[in-house]
Scaffold this active site. Sequence first.
Site, PDB file in Angstrom:
ATOM      1  N   LYS A  33       0.809  -1.194   0.053  1.00 52.27           N
ATOM      2  CA  LYS A  33      -0.355   0.295   0.350  1.00 52.27           C
ATOM      3  C   LYS A  33       0.630   1.378   0.059  1.00 52.27           C
ATOM      4  CE  LYS A  33      -4.442   0.967   1.942  1.00 52.27           C
ATOM      5  NZ  LYS A  33      -5.116   1.085   3.570  1.00 52.27           N
TER       6      LYS A  33
HETATM    7  O1  G3P Z   1      -7.172   1.705   4.926  1.00 50.83           O
HETATM    8  C1  G3P Z   1      -8.115   3.562   5.783  1.00 50.83           C
HETATM    9  C2  G3P Z   1      -9.769   3.893   5.672  1.00 50.83           C
HETATM   10  O2  G3P Z   1     -10.538   3.067   5.615  1.00 50.83           O
HETATM   11  C3  G3P Z   1      -9.475   4.244   6.615  1.00 50.83           C
HETATM   12  O3  G3P Z   1     -10.640   5.038   6.721  1.00 50.83           O
HETATM   13  O4  G3P Z   1     -12.328   5.696   9.419  1.00 50.83           O
HETATM   14  O5  G3P Z   1      -9.889   5.925   8.689  1.00 50.83           O
HETATM   15  O6  G3P Z   1     -11.965   6.988   7.405  1.00 50.83           O
HETATM   16  P1  G3P Z   1     -11.097   5.658   7.911  1.00 50.83           P
END
Ligand code: G3P
Length: 217
Positions: free
Chosen positions: A88
């Site tokens: 990633k």
């Molecule tokens: O993995 C990246 C993403 O899904 C992060 O989500 O909830 O931290 O905006 P969030």
Amino acid sequence: MKFFIDTANLAQIREAHDLGILDGVTTNPSLMAKEGIKGEAAIMQHYKDICEIVGSGDVSAEVFSTDFKSIIEEGQKLAAIDSNIVVKVPMIKDGIKAIKWFTDNSIRTNCTLVFSAGQAILAAKAGAKYVSPFIGRIDDSNWDGVELIAQIAQIYSVQGFKTEILAASIRSALHIVKCAEVGADVCTCPLDSILGLLKHPLTDIGLAKFLEDAKKM
Ligand code: G3P
């Protein structure tokens, strides 16, 4: 549409995997830190543990580096952990350069922190296996995250890009349904959002009635 779980928590990954519908896992530094994973050896072991649970599913492991040379070194180490690891890489200039290098060297990548169609085009041009638009964070900033998924899906279809759209930053079961509707290839979700898909009050009422009537059979 593939279902990934967006966590580094082994118990939650196991629970989703046991449902039989899990296609992979995504992690990020915040999710790894939340599990108290510290130091290179512990990080590598944790990714190994995740890969073991998900079997043949893809597991995204994120680099911490931001310059080309270090991203390559770190990504190669991560990719060597298991054949299911997808490196990633953040959507930055050196990240795009690194994604192209990984593509040319048969290492699969997930381009993360994507918030616009232009960024998604660059990720696809560099040959990323996945592009991760963060739809919940877009909603948080008063734009429509699902609309971005639809726009990228339209562009990739018109242009014939092979990069898969991995809808990330999912906050609800409705997000999953909307992403499926507009053509996301993958949704990476917290366990709660996946389990939220099960819920409907009429299912609960209907089941209670069937179970009551079953006693009369
Ligand atoms: O993995 C990246 C993403 O899904 C992060 O989500 O909830 O931290 O905006 P969030």
